[in-house]
Design an enzyme around this catalytic site. Structure first.
Site, PDB file in Angstrom:
ATOM      1  N   SER A  13       0.815  -1.499  -0.191  1.00 62.25           N
ATOM      2  CA  SER A  13       0.201  -0.170   0.229  1.00 62.25           C
ATOM      3  C   SER A  13       0.552   0.839   0.232  1.00 62.25           C
ATOM      4  O   SER A  13       0.507   2.266  -0.254  1.00 62.25           O
ATOM      5  CB  SER A  13      -1.090   0.297   0.767  1.00 62.25           C
ATOM      6  OG  SER A  13      -0.055   0.155   2.680  1.00 62.25           O
ATOM      7  N   ASN A  14       2.125   1.259   0.636  1.00 66.74           N
ATOM      8  CA  ASN A  14       2.990   2.738   0.879  1.00 66.74           C
ATOM      9  C   ASN A  14       3.300   2.694  -0.987  1.00 66.74           C
ATOM     10  O   ASN A  14       3.552   3.788  -1.367  1.00 66.74           O
ATOM     11  CB  ASN A  14       3.836   1.937   1.777  1.00 66.74           C
ATOM     12  CG  ASN A  14       4.094   2.369   2.915  1.00 66.74           C
ATOM     13  OD1 ASN A  14       3.068   3.883   3.248  1.00 66.74           O
ATOM     14  ND2 ASN A  14       3.780   1.655   4.196  1.00 66.74           N
ATOM     15  N   MET A  94      10.450  -6.404   5.013  1.00 66.10           N
ATOM     16  CA  MET A  94      10.259  -6.629   5.943  1.00 66.10           C
ATOM     17  C   MET A  94      11.888  -7.683   6.421  1.00 66.10           C
ATOM     18  O   MET A  94      11.746  -8.757   6.856  1.00 66.10           O
ATOM     19  CB  MET A  94       9.122  -7.440   6.142  1.00 66.10           C
ATOM     20  CG  MET A  94       7.863  -6.834   5.807  1.00 66.10           C
ATOM     21  SD  MET A  94       8.033  -5.318   6.959  1.00 66.10           S
ATOM     22  CE  MET A  94       7.839  -5.948   8.606  1.00 66.10           C
ATOM     23  N   ARG A  95      12.286  -7.208   6.356  1.00 67.58           N
ATOM     24  CA  ARG A  95      13.697  -8.036   5.982  1.00 67.58           C
ATOM     25  C   ARG A  95      14.551  -7.504   6.513  1.00 67.58           C
ATOM     26  O   ARG A  95      15.078  -6.312   5.484  1.00 67.58           O
ATOM     27  CB  ARG A  95      13.887  -9.116   4.432  1.00 67.58           C
ATOM     28  CG  ARG A  95      15.310  -9.747   4.199  1.00 67.58           C
ATOM     29  CD  ARG A  95      15.211 -10.755   3.912  1.00 67.58           C
ATOM     30  NE  ARG A  95      15.913 -11.741   4.928  1.00 67.58           N
ATOM     31  CZ  ARG A  95      16.317 -12.592   5.268  1.00 67.58           C
ATOM     32  NH1 ARG A  95      15.444 -12.831   6.389  1.00 67.58           N
ATOM     33  NH2 ARG A  95      17.818 -13.905   5.309  1.00 67.58           N
ATOM     34  N   LEU A  97      18.255  -5.250   6.792  1.00 62.37           N
ATOM     35  CA  LEU A  97      19.756  -4.959   5.701  1.00 62.37           C
ATOM     36  C   LEU A  97      20.703  -5.494   6.547  1.00 62.37           C
ATOM     37  O   LEU A  97      21.313  -5.024   7.369  1.00 62.37           O
ATOM     38  CB  LEU A  97      19.349  -4.689   4.508  1.00 62.37           C
ATOM     39  CG  LEU A  97      18.340  -4.946   3.880  1.00 62.37           C
ATOM     40  CD1 LEU A  97      17.661  -3.414   3.504  1.00 62.37           C
ATOM     41  CD2 LEU A  97      18.265  -5.363   3.032  1.00 62.37           C
ATOM     42  N   ASN A 111      13.901   4.017   4.811  1.00 62.56           N
ATOM     43  CA  ASN A 111      12.073   3.350   4.851  1.00 62.56           C
ATOM     44  C   ASN A 111      11.253   4.157   6.150  1.00 62.56           C
ATOM     45  O   ASN A 111      11.611   5.556   6.651  1.00 62.56           O
ATOM     46  CB  ASN A 111      13.183   2.322   6.355  1.00 62.56           C
ATOM     47  CG  ASN A 111      12.378   1.503   6.509  1.00 62.56           C
ATOM     48  OD1 ASN A 111      11.144   1.160   6.189  1.00 62.56           O
ATOM     49  ND2 ASN A 111      11.949   1.426   8.789  1.00 62.56           N
ATOM     50  N   HIS A 113       8.162   3.479   9.073  1.00 60.67           N
ATOM     51  CA  HIS A 113       8.139   2.407  10.398  1.00 60.67           C
ATOM     52  C   HIS A 113       7.101   3.508  10.576  1.00 60.67           C
ATOM     53  O   HIS A 113       6.927   4.306  11.383  1.00 60.67           O
ATOM     54  CB  HIS A 113       9.641   3.030  10.498  1.00 60.67           C
ATOM     55  CG  HIS A 113       9.523   1.983  12.738  1.00 60.67           C
ATOM     56  ND1 HIS A 113       9.549   0.867  11.992  1.00 60.67           N
ATOM     57  CD2 HIS A 113       8.990   2.448  13.852  1.00 60.67           C
ATOM     58  CE1 HIS A 113       9.557   0.144  13.658  1.00 60.67           C
ATOM     59  NE2 HIS A 113       8.914   1.398  14.155  1.00 60.67           N
ATOM     60  N   ASP A 149      15.879   0.239  12.446  1.00 55.14           N
ATOM     61  CA  ASP A 149      14.775   1.361  12.974  1.00 55.14           C
ATOM     62  C   ASP A 149      15.574   2.315  13.718  1.00 55.14           C
ATOM     63  O   ASP A 149      14.898   3.011  14.574  1.00 55.14           O
ATOM     64  CB  ASP A 149      13.538   0.764  13.861  1.00 55.14           C
ATOM     65  CG  ASP A 149      12.557   0.115  12.994  1.00 55.14           C
ATOM     66  OD1 ASP A 149      12.967   0.029  11.394  1.00 55.14           O
ATOM     67  OD2 ASP A 149      12.585  -0.814  13.542  1.00 55.14           O
ATOM     68  N   GLU A 178       0.990   6.572   6.846  1.00 55.94           N
ATOM     69  CA  GLU A 178       2.236   6.830   6.050  1.00 55.94           C
ATOM     70  C   GLU A 178       1.689   7.166   4.726  1.00 55.94           C
ATOM     71  O   GLU A 178       3.372   7.058   4.278  1.00 55.94           O
ATOM     72  CB  GLU A 178       2.531   5.424   6.158  1.00 55.94           C
ATOM     73  CG  GLU A 178       2.635   4.954   7.405  1.00 55.94           C
ATOM     74  CD  GLU A 178       3.537   3.338   7.811  1.00 55.94           C
ATOM     75  OE1 GLU A 178       3.681   3.175   6.329  1.00 55.94           O
ATOM     76  OE2 GLU A 178       2.762   2.817   8.907  1.00 55.94           O
TER      77      GLU A 178
HETATM   78  C1  GRF Z   1       4.323  -0.411   6.583  1.00 52.44           C
HETATM   79  O1  GRF Z   1       3.595  -0.422   8.297  1.00 52.44           O
HETATM   80  C2  GRF Z   1       4.952  -0.221   7.342  1.00 52.44           C
HETATM   81  O2  GRF Z   1       5.146   1.099   7.479  1.00 52.44           O
HETATM   82  C3  GRF Z   1       5.933  -1.331   7.859  1.00 52.44           C
HETATM   83  O3  GRF Z   1       5.009  -1.859   6.389  1.00 52.44           O
HETATM   84  C4  GRF Z   1       4.143  -1.811   6.320  1.00 52.44           C
HETATM   85  C5  GRF Z   1       4.175  -2.317   4.923  1.00 52.44           C
HETATM   86  O4  GRF Z   1       2.829  -2.194   4.513  1.00 52.44           O
HETATM   87  N1  GRF Z   1       7.231  -1.172   7.193  1.00 52.44           N
HETATM   88  P1  GRF Z   1       2.556  -1.608   2.824  1.00 52.44           P
HETATM   89  O5  GRF Z   1       3.212  -3.220   2.842  1.00 52.44           O
HETATM   90  O6  GRF Z   1       2.940  -0.646   2.590  1.00 52.44           O
HETATM   91  O7  GRF Z   1       0.927  -1.995   2.694  1.00 52.44           O
END
Ligand code: GRF
Length: 215
Positions: A13-14, A94-95, A97, A111, A113, A149, A178
Site C-alpha cells: 500500500s505504501n 520486512m527483511r 539488511l 524506510n 516505520h 529502525d 504513512e
Molecule cells: C507499513 O506499516 C510500514 O510502515 C511497515 O510495513 C507496513 C507495510 O505496509 N514497514 P504496505 O506493504 O506498504 O501496505
C-alpha cells in the site's frame, strides 16, 4: 532525473501511495523523479500486482534461495545497481539488511516505520503502543543505518490514540498517514530538499512544519 527503486515484501500500500502520487503530481515531467523498478523478497507479495498495474517493472528475489544474509544482500545490491538507483525506498520491506548493504547505499536508503521513533522500533508497534498507553502515536520516515529502525529521522506524522482504539483501528489510521508522509519524503529527497550529511538530516527550502505532520 532521480531513479527510485522500491523494495517490498507484502501488501504494497505504501508503494501504491508513491505511484499514485507520482502520477497525480506528474513526476518525471514536473519533478525530477521516477520509480524505475520494484523488487520483492517474496513471490506472493500483493505489491507485485500494484507495480504491474502502474506499469513499473517488478522482480522477485527470494531471500530463502540464498545460503546467507550476505549473499542475498549482495545479489539485491546488484539488482538495484543494475537499475542505476539514486534512491532506494523500503516500502514495507520486512527483511533486515546487513551492514555492507546499508553502507553501500548510505544516504540513499530510506524506510517507513509505523511508530514515532525512537519509540517502538521493530514489530507489532501498534500493539505495543496500546499496551504502553501512549496518547500520541504515528509513523516515521528515516534514513537506514546499521541499527534497525535507528537511522536519522527525516519526518514524522503523529496522531492521537483514541480510548476506543484497538490494534486494527490504530494501524489503519497510522497507515493513512504513512501514505501521505512517505511519498512526500521521497519527493523531497529527489528534489534535493532533504539529504544526509555526516549522519545528520539537512534540509533546504523546507519549513519545519513540513517535517512534522500533526493531527
Ligand atoms: C507499513 O506499516 C510500514 O510502515 C511497515 O510495513 C507496513 C507495510 O505496509 N514497514 P504496505 O506493504 O506498504 O501496505
Amino acid at each position: 532525473m532521480k531513479r527510485i527503486v522500491c523494495l517490498i515484501s507484502g501488501r504494497g500500500s505504501n508503494l501504491a501511495a508513491i505511484l499514485r502520487t507520482a502520477e497525480s503530481e506528474r513526476w518525471a515531467t514536473e519533478i525530477p523523479a521516477a520509480v524505475v523498478a520494484v523488487i520483492s523478497n517474496r513471490a506472493d507479495a500483493a505489491g507485485l500486482a500494484v507495480a504491474a498495474a502502474h506499469g513499473v517493472p517488478a522482480a522477485v528475489l527470494e531471500h530463502q534461495s540464498f545460503a546467507s544474509r550476505e549473499q542475498f544482500d549482495a545479489r539485491l545490491a546488484e539488482a538495484i545497481e543494475a537499475h542505476r538507483a539514486d534512491l532506494v525506498v523500503l516500502a514495507g520491506f520486512m527483511r533486515v539488511l546487513g551492514g555492507a548493504f546499508v553502507n553501500r547505499f548510505c544516504g540513499r536508503l530510506v524506510n517507513v516505520h509505523p511508530s514515532l521513533l525512537p519509540a517502538f522500533p521493530g514489530l507489532a508497534t501498534h500493539r505495543r503502543a496500546l499496551a504502553a498507553g501512549v496518547r500520541v502515536h504515528g509513523a516515521t520516515v528515516h534514513f537506514v543505518s546499521g541499527d534497525v529502525d535507528g537511522g536519522a529521522i527525516i519526518a514524522q506524522a503523529a496522531l492521537g490514540v483514541l480510548p476506543e482504539d484497538n490494534e486494527e483501528t490504530l494501524a489503519a489510521r497510522v497507515l493513512q498517514r504513512e501514505h501521505v508522509l512517505l511519498p512526500r519524503c521521497v519527493r523531497w529527497l529527489c528534489e534535493g530538499r532533504v539529504a544526509l550529511q555526516n549522519g545528520r538530516v539537512v534540509t533546504r527550502d523546507l519549513a519545519a512544519d513540513h517535517l512534522a505532520l500533526l493531527g
